[in-house]
Structures are given as structure tokens and as C-alpha cells.
Design a protein around this motif. Structure first.
Motif, PDB file in Angstrom:
ATOM      1  N   GLN A 514       0.831  -1.208   0.000  1.00  0.00           N
ATOM      2  CA  GLN A 514       0.000   0.000   0.000  1.00  0.00           C
ATOM      3  C   GLN A 514       0.867   1.260   0.000  1.00  0.00           C
ATOM      4  OE1 GLN A 514      -2.854  -1.034  -0.905  1.00  0.00           O
ATOM      5  NE2 GLN A 514      -4.237  -0.725   0.825  1.00  0.00           N
ATOM      6  N   LEU A 515       1.918   1.260   0.793  1.00  0.00           N
ATOM      7  CA  LEU A 515       2.828   2.409   0.820  1.00  0.00           C
ATOM      8  C   LEU A 515       3.466   2.637  -0.550  1.00  0.00           C
ATOM      9  CD1 LEU A 515       4.633   2.075   4.272  1.00  0.00           C
ATOM     10  CD2 LEU A 515       3.349   4.063   3.464  1.00  0.00           C
ATOM     11  N   TYR A 516       3.845   1.565  -1.191  1.00  0.00           N
ATOM     12  CA  TYR A 516       4.431   1.694  -2.525  1.00  0.00           C
ATOM     13  C   TYR A 516       3.441   2.333  -3.491  1.00  0.00           C
ATOM     14  CZ  TYR A 516       5.444   0.309  -7.306  1.00  0.00           C
ATOM     15  OH  TYR A 516       5.622   0.327  -8.664  1.00  0.00           O
ATOM     16  N   LYS A 517       2.196   1.911  -3.428  1.00  0.00           N
ATOM     17  CA  LYS A 517       1.211   2.388  -4.401  1.00  0.00           C
ATOM     18  C   LYS A 517       0.899   3.872  -4.251  1.00  0.00           C
ATOM     19  CE  LYS A 517      -1.907  -0.915  -3.738  1.00  0.00           C
ATOM     20  NZ  LYS A 517      -3.113  -1.760  -3.949  1.00  0.00           N
ATOM     21  N   SER A 522       9.821   2.726  -4.682  1.00  0.00           N
ATOM     22  CA  SER A 522       9.979   1.294  -4.949  1.00  0.00           C
ATOM     23  C   SER A 522      10.652   0.545  -3.812  1.00  0.00           C
ATOM     24  CB  SER A 522      10.762   1.081  -6.248  1.00  0.00           C
ATOM     25  OG  SER A 522      12.056   1.654  -6.143  1.00  0.00           O
ATOM     26  N   SER A 523      11.230   1.253  -2.832  1.00  0.00           N
ATOM     27  CA  SER A 523      11.855   0.556  -1.700  1.00  0.00           C
ATOM     28  C   SER A 523      10.802  -0.216  -0.899  1.00  0.00           C
ATOM     29  CB  SER A 523      12.590   1.540  -0.791  1.00  0.00           C
ATOM     30  OG  SER A 523      11.690   2.416  -0.131  1.00  0.00           O
ATOM     31  N   TYR A 524       9.582   0.288  -0.858  1.00  0.00           N
ATOM     32  CA  TYR A 524       8.510  -0.435  -0.161  1.00  0.00           C
ATOM     33  C   TYR A 524       8.146  -1.715  -0.913  1.00  0.00           C
ATOM     34  CZ  TYR A 524       8.007   3.920   2.442  1.00  0.00           C
ATOM     35  OH  TYR A 524       8.239   5.023   3.216  1.00  0.00           O
ATOM     36  N   LEU A 525       8.159  -1.647  -2.224  1.00  0.00           N
ATOM     37  CA  LEU A 525       7.902  -2.842  -3.026  1.00  0.00           C
ATOM     38  C   LEU A 525       9.023  -3.856  -2.837  1.00  0.00           C
ATOM     39  CD1 LEU A 525       6.141  -4.281  -5.140  1.00  0.00           C
ATOM     40  CD2 LEU A 525       7.458  -3.092  -6.914  1.00  0.00           C
ATOM     41  N   ASP A 526      10.245  -3.379  -2.769  1.00  0.00           N
ATOM     42  CA  ASP A 526      11.381  -4.275  -2.529  1.00  0.00           C
ATOM     43  C   ASP A 526      11.230  -4.979  -1.183  1.00  0.00           C
ATOM     44  OD1 ASP A 526      12.447  -3.404  -4.915  1.00  0.00           O
ATOM     45  OD2 ASP A 526      13.801  -1.944  -3.990  1.00  0.00           O
ATOM     46  N   LYS A 658       9.832   8.054 -12.871  1.00  0.00           N
ATOM     47  CA  LYS A 658      11.068   7.942 -13.651  1.00  0.00           C
ATOM     48  C   LYS A 658      11.074   6.626 -14.423  1.00  0.00           C
ATOM     49  CE  LYS A 658      13.371   5.991  -9.600  1.00  0.00           C
ATOM     50  NZ  LYS A 658      14.462   6.136  -8.614  1.00  0.00           N
ATOM     51  N   GLU A 659      12.123   6.418 -15.149  1.00  0.00           N
ATOM     52  CA  GLU A 659      12.301   5.163 -15.882  1.00  0.00           C
ATOM     53  C   GLU A 659      12.309   4.006 -14.901  1.00  0.00           C
ATOM     54  OE1 GLU A 659      12.356   3.496 -19.409  1.00  0.00           O
ATOM     55  OE2 GLU A 659      13.293   5.468 -19.517  1.00  0.00           O
ATOM     56  N   SER A 660      11.626   2.914 -15.240  1.00  0.00           N
ATOM     57  CA  SER A 660      11.542   1.758 -14.351  1.00  0.00           C
ATOM     58  C   SER A 660      11.549   0.482 -15.160  1.00  0.00           C
ATOM     59  CB  SER A 660      10.259   1.829 -13.512  1.00  0.00           C
ATOM     60  OG  SER A 660      10.068   0.633 -12.787  1.00  0.00           O
ATOM     61  N   GLU A 661      12.151  -0.561 -14.582  1.00  0.00           N
ATOM     62  CA  GLU A 661      12.187  -1.863 -15.250  1.00  0.00           C
ATOM     63  C   GLU A 661      10.999  -2.742 -14.884  1.00  0.00           C
ATOM     64  OE1 GLU A 661      15.922  -3.675 -14.397  1.00  0.00           O
ATOM     65  OE2 GLU A 661      17.103  -2.154 -15.458  1.00  0.00           O
TER      66      GLU A 661
END
Length: 701
Positions: A514-517, A522-526, A658-661
Motif C-alpha cells: 500500500q505504501l508503494y502504491k 519502490s523501496s517499499y515494493l522491494d 522515472k524510468e523503471s524496469e
């Protein structure tokens, strides 16, 4: 006279024995307390409440369990929590009694368990109680063989009842240990059986019809007048209402939408809500939501913040906004740790009386409010027939603000001024009272629920401070209760508790997603990805494809918790997490694992839908179109905020500045531009540059 002398001798002897078993204290403490047991070494407020009982209580640990086996003594396990009213009553009537404690100390190894610190132990013996045909609850008292297998389970007992139980069970064990062992083996096998599930991958059974049938069956138990489910007591069950809200919107089901709104209105108007201080009490002891059980739990308020915020995004009811803001203010004022994070609970009792801190006599209100008492009493139902006990009143509302304004011919702004004035006067008087005790443990799982609730509030109201509070709580938990990819369940300075449970991993993963969204960081997703991997390694039950609740082997059974109650089951949260991560990362294995878990539980979801609402929420996402909205570019944050305040069910909204993979953003970033991609099952519409255009695409997908 001879009886008095004999009793006096044994009482003196008993005091000496108990003192020999007590732990060392300072001289001042020894003078203050006649008895001190091993719980004095603990940090749990509940265990410390019992540290000066004459019962030789000990905390659950391997040494104590081993001692029971070596001495071949029955174990008495008493489970409760600090804000439990009937736990206090049984302590005062029974566990502080010298005659009772003598019987317990001579014949049993006595263990006290804080069910909030060790929910796994509680789950095992609550299951045993249910297998015996009992409703369970707290205090829960289990008498077991030295190996932990239960012989007897019961909740609150009077002194006489308890002494009779102790005598009977001890006699049974002493006179016929083989028969006792056979009974305990059967009960332990029953506990084990409830935690065994056959995995299923029959995905074709996941259908709209299955979901609709389950929900229609549930509808028959709805209280369409008073809200919630039918019953003499009413419990707020946020995950149930959360699912029903989404279900109603996806299916354009007005009857279900009306039921959700009625329930939310009834709870917000009832005595279960603290109209002065904000926040919800645990549950209502009557069907009208009027008379609460006065404890306040973090997990209730954390989830209800999110639910009412989401409901505001749907209904735009100003009352829902008030509830969210007042409840968050309450949590920050009364339940927040000085360094961050939030405490577990506030007690129901103060000065030995349930609810004393919150209730009022009419005369007291008249003195405080003067000429405005008449208007106040009309608003908060201080009227004939509404008194609770001993002429005390619980503030609650019997009609909407709109009806009240019309009846009294005043405006909304004038009413708000009155309410602010009343609240200030009564809060000043209330704050002078003796406050209920605070259980100051900081539980990882419950704080994670609050992070999610605060994020929902941020979405609905676009209030940056709510996101900041969510991040601060996350930072506190990861600093105090996380290291080397491992979580601890409970934090308190000096605490010896270190083990984390499945709910900690599940709920914190959910919060990180939820924090990532909302933050686009992206650190929260990691973090969510790392914790998910740890969860798979520590808790996955390879036989069922579901997840065990704990990672230790000191209990008589594995626990695979699947039903959704006051909080959603950790397995249902994990299944939803895997679904979300699967879509964010296009991880096919995660999506398949999520669907397998759901299919395994489908017979329960369709047969007992009210107890499997969070599973139904996942089923809703699987059988109805699920959309992905990816926003890429320098204005992604503002576009996402705009989308989120509208609330769109069955939709994943993510973004990147930004650019993201990540698959959802790969090759979609254009410097100086912001594009919105609306997708379903990896099929995307042409990118658009406005939220309005994206919503049109969504409508016509």
C-alpha cells in the motif's frame, strides 16, 4: 476457635512457602506486596497484572513445559489480555484467593499467557474449546496433560466453580491416567484435523455464480434494520463491510450498498463510538449498537479508519470524514508510543468498574452544560428510558444530523459550534477522572493494519499528514521489530519476546504494498518482495499450499488460520498480497499460488461466507474484470491522487516518476510527459494524458 487457630497456622505456613518461591525484589516492593511470582520478570501488562497473585504463575517457556513432564504434573494454562473485563473479575474473585491458589500451586504447573503476545497458543486452545462445543472467549482456562494435550477447557468461573473443576480434573488424572490420556489424545487429534487442508487447483470452480451464491446466503443473516449481522451482540467486522462495499459497486447491487451504509451509520451513531474522544469500543453488548464493551483495541480502530475513509470516497458523507479524523486524533492522543508506533489497547475498566471513564449521570451533565443541556440531551439521547446502569448514560444518537437540524430549526454550522463547545467542556471533566490502563505493547501486525488504514485515509482525503504518519509507523516497526529479514511480533523495551507470527509478515507486507502504491517509492515494493520470500521459507505448509501461523514446535498442533474474523486471516491476506505482487511484477507463479490458495478454501468461502469475507474479496478480483492503471511521468503522483480519491474497485493503481524496469512501466517513460495506461490481462488501451480520459477508457473497456 480450634478452626481459627488451625487456619491461622496454615495461613502463616502458606505465606512462608509462597515467599520462598517469589522472585527477589527491592525491600520497598516486598513491603508493598504479600506475594510475587515469576511473572514479575515479564513486560506484558497482562502478565504483570498477575505478578502479585498468590498463584505461582509462570510464563510459557520451554523450561516450564519440560518441568511439567519431569514432575508429571498437570498444566493449567490461563489465557487472557490486559483490557479483558472478565479476566479482571476472575483474577479478583479466584486467582487472588488463598484457598484457590493453594489448590492450584500444589497440583498444577500454572502458566499465564497474554493472548496478544502468543496468539498461537490461544488459537490451539480456543479450537479445543470449540471442539468441546463451547463458544470460547476470554479468559480461557485450559487444564492439560504434562505434554500440553487438553483435558478441560472453560472461560470465566466463580471461585466455587473453579475449585470444583480443579478437584475433578486432578482426581480424573490421578485415578485413571490412561483414560485421561486417551481423551486428551482424541481432542488433540481433533485440533490437528481442523488445521489440515487438501490443496485444489480446480480453477474452473472460481466463478461469479459461486461468489453471488455465497453472498446471497449471507444476506439472509443481515439485520436490515439495525445493520450488521443478526444477533444479540453486534461486532464491527471491517473486512466484511470492506468486501461488501466492493461487491456492491462491482455488481451495481443497491441492496448490499444500502446494508453497508446502514451499518456504517448505525455504528457511527451508536454508543459503540466514543462521541467525545473519538475511536470505537470493542463491540456492542446489545443489538442496537448502544451499550459497548468499553475496551478500545488498536486493531478495530486501525481497520475502521480505513473502512470509513473508503466509505467516504464512495458516499461523500461528512459524518464518515468526522469519524476518520476523530479516530486518528484519538489514536495519536491516547495510544501512540513516544517514539512512534501505537499501543495495543485501552482497558474497559477504571477504578474497578467497566466503562466508568466514559459514562455520565444526567445531573453531572446539567452542571457542566447549563442551559444547553436540553439541546445536548436531545442530540445524544439523554432521555427517559435510555439510561444504562445506575442512572448512567452512554452518549449515542438516535437520528441523523439532518433530522436533528430540521427538528430544532438550527443550521449545520451552529450545530458544529455547539458540539465543539460541549466536547471541550465534557472532555475537560472526563480527563480529570481516573483513566483506564493502557496495554503498551506495540504489536507488529496491528500496527501494520493501522498503516493500511492511514493510507486509505490519505487516499480518500488527499491529506499528506496521514501518509506521513503511515510512513513514520512503518519506520518504527522496521527499526524496532525487524532485522535480518525476520520480524518480531511484540515490541516493548526490555521484552524477551522475539518470535514473529504469520500475521506480522502478512499484514506488514500488505502495508508495504500500500505504501508503494501511494508514495511511488519502490523501496517499499522491494521490502514487500523480501518479506514475501521469507514468509514462503518460514511458514509454507507444503502439504496444503497454505501457511502455518507459527514457526516453532512447542505446541501440540500446527495452526493454519484461514477464517476471517475481527481481523482478516493471515492466509487470506497473503493470498491477496500474492495477487497484487503478481500483477505488479507480472509474476505468474504468485498469481497461480494465490488462485490455488483461494480454490483450496472455496468450499469454506461459499459455505460460511460471513467468516471468509477477505477470501471473497479475492474471489471478486479473480472472477470479475480486474484492471491495472499505470501512470508514468513527472505528474504521476498528482494523477494517482486524483484517481484514488474517486475510489475505483477491482483496480490496481500504480505509478512511476522515472524510468523503471517493472513490467507495468517498462519502455513507457517519456521525459517531460505523463501518460496513463489502462490495462486488463496485459491488454492495454492507448496511453492518455488525463484522468478523465483514463476513466472513460475504464468505463468502456
Amino acid at each position: 476457635m480450634r478452626f481459627v487457630l488451625r487456619f491461622g497456622f496454615f495461613f502463616f505456613l502458606y505465606i512462608l512457602i509462597m515467599m520462598s518461591y517469589s522472585c527477589k525484589e527491592s525491600a520497598g516492593q516486598n513491603e508493598e506486596h504479600a506475594f510475587t511470582n515469576d511473572l514479575i520478570r515479564e513486560t506484558s501488562p497482562y502478565l504483570l497484572q498477575h505478578a502479585h497473585n498468590p498463584v505461582n504463575w509462570q510464563a510459557w517457556n520451554e523450561d516450564v513445559l519440560e518441568r511439567a513432564k519431569e514432575t508429571n504434573k498437570l498444566i493449567l494454562i490461563s489465557i487472557g489480555y490486559s483490557s479483558c473485563h472478565w479476566c479482571h473479575v476472575m483474577e479478583e474473585e479466584t486467582f487472588e484467593d488463598l484457598e484457590v491458589s493453594k489448590l492450584m500451586n500444589e497440583n498444577f504447573i500454572n502458566i499465564k499467557v497474554d493472548r496478544e503476545e502468543r496468539p498461537d497458543i490461544d488459537q490451539v486452545y480456543q479450537t479445543a474449546a470449540q471442539l468441546q462445543g463451547q463458544n470460547g472467549g476470554w479468559p480461557l482456562n485450559a487444564i492439560t496433560l504434562p505434554n500440553g494435550k487438553p483435558l478441560y477447557l472453560g472461560t470465566y468461573h466463580t471461585k466455587d466453580q473453579w475449585m470444583q473443576v480443579l478437584a475433578n480434573v486432578n482426581k480424573q488424572f490421578t485415578e485413571d491416567p490412561q483414560k485421561a490420556a486417551q481423551y486428551a489424545d482424541r481432542l488433540a487429534a481433533g485440533i490437528e484435523a481442523t488445521n489440515v487442508f487438501e490443496p485444489s487447483s480446480e480453477f474452473e470452480k472460481l466463478t461469479k455464480e459461486a461468489l453471488q451464491s455465497a453472498t446471497v446466503t449471507w444476506q439472509q443473516n443481515w439485520d436490515v434494520t439495525l445493520g450488521g449481522d443478526k444477533g444479540q451482540q453486534k461486532f464491527p467486522v471491517p473486512n466484511s463491510l470492506d468486501f461488501l462495499l466492493d461487491y456492491a459497486l462491482v455488481n451495481e447491487d443497491q441492496a448490499t450498498l444500502d446494508h453497508v451504509k446502514n451499518t456504517l451509520d448505525q455504528m457511527a451513531n451508536g454508543g459503540i463510538y466514543d462521541h467525545l474522544g473519538g475511536g470505537f469500543f470493542r463491540y456492542s453488548t446489545d443489538p442496537n449498537w448502544k451499550v459497548p464493551h468499553f475496551e478500545k483495541m488498536l486493531y478495530d480502530n486501525a481497520q475502521l479508519v480505513g473502512l470509513y475513509a473508503k466509505a467516504y470516497a464512495v458516499f461523500k458523507e461528512s459524518r464518515y470524514k468526522e469519524v476518520v479524523f476523530e479516530t486518528i486524533d484519538f489514536l495519536n492522543r491516547e495510544m501512540k508510543h513516544s517514539e512512534g508506533g501505537y499501543y495495543a489497547a485501552l482497558d474497559a475498566d477504571s477504578e474497578g468498574e467497566e466503562g466508568k471513564f466514559y459514562i455520565w449521570r444526567a445531573e453531572e451533565l446539567k452542571n457542566l452544560l447549563g442551559a444547553e443541556f436540553t439541546l445536548f440531551s436531545s442530540y445524544y439521547a439523554i432521555e427517559q428510558g435510555e439510561a444504562w446502569e445506575n442512572d448512567h448514560y452512554i452518549l449515542h444518537k438516535k437520528r441523523s444530523d439532518a433530522a436533528f437540524l430540521q427538528e430544532h430549526e438550527i443550521g449545520a454550522e451552529e450545530l458544529l459550534q455547539y458540539k465543539n463547545k460541549w466536547s471541550a467542556a465534557l472532555m475537560e471533566a472526563r480527563n480529570a477522572r481516573v483513566r483506564p490502563n493502557t496495554d503498551d505493547k506495540v504489536l507488529t501486525s496491528w500496527n501494520a493494519l493501522l498503516i493500511s488504514g492511514l493510507i486509505e485515509a490519505h487516499r480518500a482525503f488527499n491529506e499528506e499528514r496521514f501518509l506521513e504518519q503511515a510512513i513514520a509507523t512503518y519506520d518504527f516497526i522496521t527499526e524496532k521489530s525487524y532485522s535480518d529479514s525476520q520480524l518480531r511480533h511484540s515490541y516493548k523495551a526490555g521484552s524477551k519476546r522475539s518470535e514473529g507470527f504469520l500475521e506480522d509478515y502478512a499484514f506488514l507486507t500488505q502495508a508495504a504494498i500500500q505504501l508503494y502504491k501511494v508514495s511511488l517509492d519502490s523501496s517499499y515494493l522491494d521490502f514487500a518482495t523480501i518479506i514475501t520470500k521469507t514468509t514462503q521459507e518460514k511458514f509454507l505448509d507444503s502439504n496444503s499450499g497454505l501457511f502455518r501461523f507459527n514457526d516453532n514446535e512447542d505446541l501440540i498442533s500446527n495452526i493454519v488460520k484461514t477464517h476471517d474474523g475481527d481481523i482478516p486471516s493471515p492466509n487470506s491476506v497473503i493470498a491477496n498480497n500474492l495477487f497484487q505482487l503478481g500483477h505488479i511484477n507480472y509474476n505468474v507463479a504468485y498469481m497461480k499460488q494465490s488462485k490455488t490458495m483461494l480454490t483450496t478454501l472455496l468450499p469454506y468461502v461459499t459455505g460460511y461466507s460471513s467468516s471468509y469475507a477477505n477470501w471473497s474479496h479475492l474471489l471478486l478480483k479473480v472472477v470479475h474484470p480486474f484492471y491495472e492503471i499505470a501512470v508514468v511521468g513527472e505528474n504521476a503522483k498528482s494523477d494517482i491522487n486524483d484517481l484514488q480519491t474517486r475510489f475505483i474497485p477491482n483496480t490496481l493503481i500504480v505509478g512511476s516518476l522515472k524510468e523503471s524496469e517493472l513490467p507495468l512501466f517498462e519502455d513507457r517513460f517519456v521525459d517531460g510527459e505523463t501518460y496513463i495506461y489502462v490495462c486488463q490481462d496485459r491488454v492495454c488501451k492507448l496511453p492518455v494524458t488525463t484522468v478523465t480520459a483514463a476513466l472513460e477508457q475504464l468505463e468502456n473497456f
